[in-house]
Design a protein around this motif. Sequence first.
Motif, PDB file in Angstrom:
ATOM      1  N   ALA A   1      37.235  39.435  39.427  1.00 36.28           N
ATOM      2  CA  ALA A   1      36.424  38.840  40.487  1.00 36.28           C
ATOM      3  C   ALA A   1      37.177  37.722  41.201  1.00 36.28           C
ATOM      4  CB  ALA A   1      35.124  38.302  39.898  1.00 36.28           C
ATOM      5  N   GLN A   2      37.862  36.893  40.448  1.00 32.67           N
ATOM      6  CA  GLN A   2      38.591  35.794  41.079  1.00 32.67           C
ATOM      7  C   GLN A   2      39.808  36.296  41.846  1.00 32.67           C
ATOM      8  OE1 GLN A   2      39.369  32.446  38.588  1.00 32.67           O
ATOM      9  NE2 GLN A   2      37.336  32.476  37.652  1.00 32.67           N
ATOM     10  N   PHE A   3      40.396  37.381  41.370  1.00 31.65           N
ATOM     11  CA  PHE A   3      41.519  37.956  42.101  1.00 31.65           C
ATOM     12  C   PHE A   3      41.060  38.503  43.447  1.00 31.65           C
ATOM     13  CE2 PHE A   3      44.187  41.637  43.166  1.00 31.65           C
ATOM     14  CZ  PHE A   3      45.438  41.015  43.231  1.00 31.65           C
ATOM     15  N   GLN A   4      39.887  39.133  43.456  1.00 26.27           N
ATOM     16  CA  GLN A   4      39.366  39.663  44.711  1.00 26.27           C
ATOM     17  C   GLN A   4      39.000  38.534  45.678  1.00 26.27           C
ATOM     18  OE1 GLN A   4      36.133  42.135  43.503  1.00 26.27           O
ATOM     19  NE2 GLN A   4      37.444  43.842  42.853  1.00 26.27           N
ATOM     20  N   GLU A   5      38.634  37.391  45.149  1.00 26.72           N
ATOM     21  CA  GLU A   5      38.291  36.260  46.013  1.00 26.72           C
ATOM     22  C   GLU A   5      39.507  35.448  46.432  1.00 26.72           C
ATOM     23  OE1 GLU A   5      35.547  34.013  43.784  1.00 26.72           O
ATOM     24  OE2 GLU A   5      33.945  35.521  43.849  1.00 26.72           O
TER      25      GLU A   5
END
Length: 532
Positions: A484-488
């Motif tokens: 999730a943080q990578f996508q953000e």
Amino acid sequence: MMIKETSLRRDPDLRGELAFLARGCDFVLPSRFKKRLKSFQQTQIQNKPEKKPGTPLPPTATFPSSPRPLSPVPHVNNVVNAPLSINIPQFYFPEGLPDACSNHEQTLSKIETAFMDIEDQKADIYEMGKIAKLCGCPLYWKAPMFRAAGGERTGFVSAQSFIAMWRKLLNDHHDDASKFICLLAKPSCNSLEQEDFIPLLQDVVDTHPGLTFLKDAPEFHSRYITTVIQRIFYTVNRSWSGKITSTEIRKSNFLQTLALLEEEEDINQITDYFSYEHFYVIYCKFWELDSDHDLYISQADLSRYNDQASSNRIIERIFSGAVTRGKTVQKEGRMSYADFVWFLISEEDKRNPTSIEYWFRCMDVDGDGVLSMYELEYFYEEQCERMEAMGIEPLPFHDLLCQMLDLVKPATEGKITLRDLKRCRMAHIFYDTFFNLEKYLDHEQRDPFAVQKDIENEGPEPSDWDRFAAEEYETLVAEESAQAQFQEGSFEDYETEEPASPSEIGNKSNKSKTVTSSLSEKCGKLQSVDEE
């Protein structure tokens, strides 16, 4: 030989002996006849203590060659004293032991008063919680009570209908287990099937504070409910009948665990049956294997679990119908999500009594209730082939068999029964030896004294399943958070942050949002499958 005719007539035992001696014989030697007759008469005297010890034996008489008609045998009054009737108090109460001190009318009066405070004296399912407490029942009995009083048809329950239902229940059922069965079961049924639990668990999903985040993701309510139902039957239904009886409810901790839901807001603290973390682990494991996401996995899909740690022969036995219900597995070669729940818990906790029974059924190829040496060799052959492919020299079967027999210590030499495996408390090592190569090698490298220490430790340690679920949940949440943080675009910040505690799931935290959104995405792809 001379014998009085009256003694022969009055002694039926003697007549029977004489008939026995003469039966089938054309000629009887007088000497042999006399000896046997004398011994028989002596036996008769010894068996009749009322005769005086000095009474002489009756003189013998020669039998006439032709049979003479016997005169009628005089009637002898044999007085037999009939046993006195004893009133044995009732000791079996299938519906619970009645409580003579309980005042049902007082309870019904309080219920009637409570309905007076409700508008139009009609309670919906939420107001039924107050009524359940007045009845002395846990809060989450409210949905079964609501349905039993006819609330499902009308959307509400009147005071008259509920009091009539509850009065009949109190008169016929006297403990919590029998009352619970009566409330949930179908009419005229005295056991619970899987679908009977759905209204109860749907109410838990809708109203428990630890599951409020699921309101935004109704698409996988059914997945959670299915998981809980399978865990209930896995633990409670010890007969493997598919129907839970009141006796099985009494012997389990289910009703106590259900009552804890009212007191504990964090549902993950209740690891038995209801934990959301455990559901998440099970469903994600199933999702990884279900490549086409049709809610069924094939034999090839299941063999990929844990990097093909389980042997092909044990996978074949699972799909043979040894431990599954229904015809889907046998005819179509597909395993449902419900069956996968049983497999996963059994695979990761082989100390559990149900797990021991699960794998015993799989290894008992001929179904005779005994694991023979031929069956053990059949499963160990594949283990040897896999070890040789890895460059590991396997232990000869004869040597391994000696180890396993020393481990289990069967009551009957050469035959291992289910009782033997439960008694030895080393069933997990036994099973892994024959069909799980990875765990077998781990056991071989472990200190044997440490294994014995684990066996002797009887403290309230978490089960193997609880440990596995906690570790896997940490791993899954860390992976989801990283993704999730990578996508953000904030992947760099992730390395400096510590992963959140698993106990925070169920609260309105970033972690629960991440997990719920991830699972919602997975379940959303399955909606079309369910609709079909």
